[in-house]
Design a protein around this motif. Structure first.
Motif, PDB file in Angstrom:
ATOM      1  N   ASN A   1       0.924  -1.252   0.042  1.00 17.59           N
ATOM      2  CA  ASN A   1      -0.101  -0.028  -0.028  1.00 17.59           C
ATOM      3  C   ASN A   1       0.907   1.169  -0.228  1.00 17.59           C
ATOM      4  O   ASN A   1       1.973   1.277  -0.048  1.00 17.59           O
ATOM      5  CB  ASN A   1      -0.932  -0.110   1.234  1.00 17.59           C
TER       6      ASN A   1
ATOM      7  N   VAL B   1      -5.448  -3.095   4.559  1.00 19.60           N
ATOM      8  CA  VAL B   1      -5.940  -1.581   4.865  1.00 19.60           C
ATOM      9  C   VAL B   1      -5.177  -0.625   3.751  1.00 19.60           C
ATOM     10  O   VAL B   1      -3.746  -0.813   3.542  1.00 19.60           O
ATOM     11  CB  VAL B   1      -5.638  -1.495   6.259  1.00 19.60           C
ATOM     12  N   ALA B   2      -5.974   0.414   3.133  1.00 17.28           N
ATOM     13  CA  ALA B   2      -5.485   1.256   2.224  1.00 17.28           C
ATOM     14  C   ALA B   2      -5.051   2.411   3.122  1.00 17.28           C
ATOM     15  O   ALA B   2      -5.386   3.457   3.091  1.00 17.28           O
ATOM     16  CB  ALA B   2      -6.472   1.931   1.216  1.00 17.28           C
ATOM     17  N   TRP B   3      -3.765   2.158   3.890  1.00 18.40           N
ATOM     18  CA  TRP B   3      -3.283   3.188   4.617  1.00 18.40           C
ATOM     19  C   TRP B   3      -2.811   4.376   4.151  1.00 18.40           C
ATOM     20  O   TRP B   3      -2.112   4.540   2.874  1.00 18.40           O
ATOM     21  CB  TRP B   3      -1.979   2.576   5.445  1.00 18.40           C
ATOM     22  N   TYR B   4      -2.835   5.466   4.491  1.00 20.16           N
ATOM     23  CA  TYR B   4      -2.347   6.834   4.000  1.00 20.16           C
ATOM     24  C   TYR B   4      -1.141   7.228   5.323  1.00 20.16           C
ATOM     25  O   TYR B   4      -1.318   6.942   6.466  1.00 20.16           O
ATOM     26  CB  TYR B   4      -3.164   7.843   4.140  1.00 20.16           C
TER      27      TYR B   4
ATOM     28  N   ALA C   1     -10.173  -5.171   6.905  1.00 22.22           N
ATOM     29  CA  ALA C   1      -9.579  -4.024   5.922  1.00 22.22           C
ATOM     30  C   ALA C   1     -10.703  -3.337   5.142  1.00 22.22           C
ATOM     31  O   ALA C   1     -10.737  -2.320   4.662  1.00 22.22           O
ATOM     32  CB  ALA C   1      -8.611  -4.552   5.382  1.00 22.22           C
ATOM     33  N   ALA C   2     -11.790  -4.458   4.487  1.00 17.07           N
ATOM     34  CA  ALA C   2     -12.748  -3.968   3.632  1.00 17.07           C
ATOM     35  C   ALA C   2     -13.594  -2.917   4.306  1.00 17.07           C
ATOM     36  O   ALA C   2     -13.946  -2.077   3.625  1.00 17.07           O
ATOM     37  CB  ALA C   2     -13.314  -5.165   3.100  1.00 17.07           C
TER      38      ALA C   2
ATOM     39  N   ASN D   1     -11.569   0.370   4.693  1.00 19.21           N
ATOM     40  CA  ASN D   1     -11.351   0.981   3.504  1.00 19.21           C
ATOM     41  C   ASN D   1     -12.731   1.480   2.934  1.00 19.21           C
ATOM     42  O   ASN D   1     -12.600   2.476   2.289  1.00 19.21           O
ATOM     43  CB  ASN D   1     -10.816  -0.115   2.437  1.00 19.21           C
ATOM     44  N   GLU D   2     -13.771   0.871   3.077  1.00 21.35           N
ATOM     45  CA  GLU D   2     -15.238   1.488   2.450  1.00 21.35           C
ATOM     46  C   GLU D   2     -15.611   2.726   3.396  1.00 21.35           C
ATOM     47  O   GLU D   2     -16.156   3.652   2.715  1.00 21.35           O
ATOM     48  CB  GLU D   2     -16.164   0.283   2.532  1.00 21.35           C
TER      49      GLU D   2
ATOM     50  N   ILE E   1     -11.089   7.019   6.127  1.00 19.26           N
ATOM     51  CA  ILE E   1      -9.753   7.164   5.566  1.00 19.26           C
ATOM     52  C   ILE E   1      -8.668   6.645   6.773  1.00 19.26           C
ATOM     53  O   ILE E   1      -8.812   7.426   7.757  1.00 19.26           O
ATOM     54  CB  ILE E   1      -9.515   8.721   5.170  1.00 19.26           C
ATOM     55  N   ALA E   2      -7.879   5.682   6.274  1.00 20.45           N
ATOM     56  CA  ALA E   2      -7.038   5.155   7.351  1.00 20.45           C
ATOM     57  C   ALA E   2      -5.533   5.889   7.405  1.00 20.45           C
ATOM     58  O   ALA E   2      -5.053   5.878   6.328  1.00 20.45           O
ATOM     59  CB  ALA E   2      -7.142   3.565   7.236  1.00 20.45           C
TER      60      ALA E   2
END
Length: 725
Positions: A22, A40-43, A86-87, A90-91, A94-95
């Motif tokens: 990611n 997880v779509a981490w930032y 994680a889904a 992500n839905e 904002i992680a």
């Protein structure tokens, strides 16, 4: 990460397996890189994440931790690596991942918010924010299924999502209230008056919390908190209160006898989960090593008991062996968790450090093995008195179960014979342990923590006379000035990793590095270290000083994404940047003659007067600064060259004594005399007596009769107590 020593190896292995990373894969933080292969779509913390949250009106899930955190690993394995969890994240969210060691300013804000919302605090910290970064719900670890009166993490996510969409007005009202509370904390001025009684109250309150059975303060868990030891030793030095000294000495002895101390490899683990220092939380942090080494060195100065000097040397040797980077700095930490040497597929806390009785007897033989097991409390079924998760079954944590004298009597030996056998046995176990897979190494280099270590190494040279400690301190200081000070602006970076310096330095980076440079000057006597300290202090003032209320903000004004600029008001595992900044300003004012910095130090202390009045032990290092500010400066100025035998003999008199209020300056021909003479007028008239290095002991810039005789200097030092303010 079983079997992996560094995060770089972990990343290479996961990429080789075809894992898709990611956004965190481009970060330098080992903690963030540990999560780079989560679904997880981490930032990372930054505008990209904030802009998306605002554009999509989604709440932010902020997860804060660090790479050697045991429960951070647990939550990562249970929840962040889980596809279904994680889904859900992500839905609806904002992680964002934050390494608290890289961004203590962010961590401080949201830890204060967590406390304000009734949470206990700790890591991993789990905070939910509005798109404009205002917190409205917070906790720490959440399990994958409900247990121990905690909801599951998925239940939390679902509940927060429902609140955001069904009762957003209440969410925003809660966020506004918490934010107002934080801003009120940040602008709370000192106001209260300080006096000497506060110092005695701080001592009495600490004495009331002292554990006479096992040393330390409070019950369990027990943290070392070196700032408390620092204050108590100085309270003893000033008042002669013997109990203040004895509480420190007993605490240091009991800590070093317990399982929190690594009896095989040196150094201390983070804290003890039990009252008796027996069962540690096994991570090893650089900032603990630096501060505890100083505490043991000061105990050695005070008592001349070789026990304290030996523990200090073991700490310093551990750091030089296992945490030194090739460039000269020092790595941050070693993990609590590690692979099981007996079952490599298993991974758990402390396994690198634990022993079975059978392995010890096999390595040492039955004779020496029996002596070792008797001394270190080894039992056939394991010896952990507190093992709530069943991780230590059949394993032993080394601790001094019986003294060397008791063990010698039991085996009909002299203490010297038993001590030699135990030394040999520890060396043999060290070699065997070196073959085990090591805990994960957090290989980022943090400026603030290296400041602690440079100070400890400089002090180690002064007190123990070991040249390699000064050499390591010099090399580290040069590394930071060469690689982490921005050449054009003179500003400081916080982190160095894999050849790259980054992240704007925070208050503690400046304050702790300045303290290190001043300590290094007193080991090396090159005025370049003072000049560097002056330059960094000027930058610190420009970036962080609160000219209105006094003191310093933790983060710089240039950081646009901070909800509020705060000032830390707790000397905890580390002192606050403000406490050390106040001490630095006092020291620099006395060296340079800059009285504005003395006033700034006093205003910094006054900014925390209200907190000190409420409960003095919350800021013991600030109490040290306050106490120093009340007394006229004491300085020893030696006219001579640092490599002359006469100079070394005079310095030895000072360095073997505990004199925390005394500044030591060298007026040498290598620039020191000229530099000091321009700033401190008495230096210009100081001469060598009979052509020999000569000491001038001065108080408030009035000096005693100069002497080149170490015995006479001893008399002067021992007969000159604190003067009344």
């Amino acid at each position: 990460m079983p079997g992996v020593n560094t995060v770089a190896q972990f990343v290479a292995r996961e990429l080789a397996r075809g894992k898709k990373p990611n956004r965190l894969i481009d970060e330098q933080s080992p903690y963030l890189l540990q999560h780079a292969f989560n679904p997880v779509a981490w930032y990372p913390w930054g505008e990209e994440a904030f802009a998306r949250a605002r554009a999509e009106e989604r709440p932010i899930f902020l997860s804060i931790g660090y790479s050697t955190c045991h429960w951070c690993h647990v939550m990562a394995h249970e929840s962040f690596a889980d596809e279904a969890t994680a889904a859900l994240l992500n839905e609806h969210f904002i992680a964002i991942k934050v390494d608290r060691e890289e961004r203590p300013d962010v961590d401080q804000i949201y830890m204060a918010a967590t406390h304000a919302m009734g949470g206990s605090g700790g890591w991993p910290m789990s905070v939910f924010l509005t798109p404009d970064l205002r917190p409205f719900f917070a906790g720490t670890y959440f399990p994958p299924e409900p247990r121990h009166n905690l909801p599951s993490f998925r239940q939390v996510l679902t509940a927060v999502h429902d609140l955001w969409h069904g009762k957003r007005d209440k969410v925003l009202a809660s966020a506004a209230a918490v934010t107002d509370h934080l801003r009120g904390q940040a602008t709370d001025a000192g106001g209260a008056q300080l006096d000497e009684a506060l110092l005695h109250q701080g001592y009495r309150l600490l004495a009331s919390e002292y554990d006479p059975a096992f040393g330390g303060f409070g019950r369990q868990p027990k943290f070392p908190r070196p700032v408390v030891l620092n204050f108590l030793l100085r309270h003893y030095h000033r008042t002669g209160e013997a109990r203040a000294r004895d509480m420190v000495l007993v605490t240091l002895r009991r800590m070093a006898a317990g399982g929190m101390y690594d009896h095989v490899g040196g150094g201390f683990h983070r804290y003890s989960v039990d009252q008796a220092w027996r069962v540690p939380h096994f991570e090893k942090m650089l900032y603990d090593q630096g501060q505890l080494a100083v505490a043991y060195l000061e105990a050695f100065q005070l008592t001349r008991d070789p026990f304290y000097g030996s523990v200090a040397a073991d700490i310093l040797d551990y750091v030089l062996r296992d945490l030194a980077s090739p460039e000269g700095g020092f790595y941050s930490a070693e993990d609590a968790d590690s692979p099981d040497p007996y079952q490599p597929e298993r991974h758990g806390e402390g396994l690198f450090y634990l022993w079975t009785e059978a392995e010890i007897l096999r390595l040492l033989g039955p004779g020496v093995g029996a002596i070792f097991c008797h001394h270190y409390g080894i039992e056939p079924g394991g010896n952990a008195p507190d093992d709530p998760h069943g991780e230590f079954a059949g394993r032993n944590i080394l601790f001094v179960g019986r003294s060397v004298e008791e063990t010698a009597r039991h085996f009909d030996q002299t203490p010297a014979e038993t001590g030699d056998l135990l030394d040999q046995a520890r060396s043999r176990l060290f070699r065997a342990r070196s073959e085990r897979p090591r805990p994960h190494l957090d290989d980022k280099v943090i400026t603030a923590w290296n400041g602690h270590m440079i100070s400890a190494l400089a002090r180690g040279f002064q007190v123990l006379g070991v040249e390699k400690y000064r050499n390591a301190a010099l090399r580290a200081a040069r590394f930071f000035l060469d690689h982490l000070v921005e050449k054009e602006s003179g500003t400081l970076y916080r982190r160095y990793r894999e050849g790259l310096a980054g992240l704007a330095g925070q208050l503690d980076d400046y304050a702790f590095l300045v303290q290190a440079l001043l300590d290094l000057y007193e080991a090396d006597f090159d005025v370049a270290w003072i000049e560097a300290a002056v330059g960094l202090t000027q930058q610190q003032i420009a970036l962080f000083h609160d000219a209105g209320a006094g003191g310093f903000f933790e983060g710089g004004a240039a950081e646009k994404n901070l909800l509020v600029r705060m000032k830390s008001d707790y000397d905890g595992a580390e002192p606050t940047g403000n406490s050390i900044a106040a001490l630095n300003l006092l020291r620099l004012a006395r060296i340079t003659g800059n009285d504005e910095w003395r006033v700034m130090a006093e205003n910094t202390i006054a900014a925390f007067a209200h907190r000190l009045r409420e409960y003095p032990p919350i800021l013991p290092q600030m109490l040290v600064a306050y106490d120093l500010s009340r007394h006229p400066p004491r300085q020893l100025i030696i006219v001579g060259e640092k490599d002359e035998e006469g100079t070394r003999r005079l310095l030895k008199v000072v360095q073997e004594r505990f004199l925390p209020d005394l500044g030591v300056l060298l007026a040498d021909g290598q620039g020191g005399r000229a530099w000091l003479g321009q700033r401190l007028s008495p230096v210009g008239g100081m001469q060598r007596l009979d052509g020999r290095p000569t000491a001038y002991l001065c108080q408030n810039y009035a000096c005693s009769q100069p002497t080149h005789d170490p015995a006479e200097l001893e008399k002067q030092l021992d007969s000159q107590p604190w003067s009344s303010p």
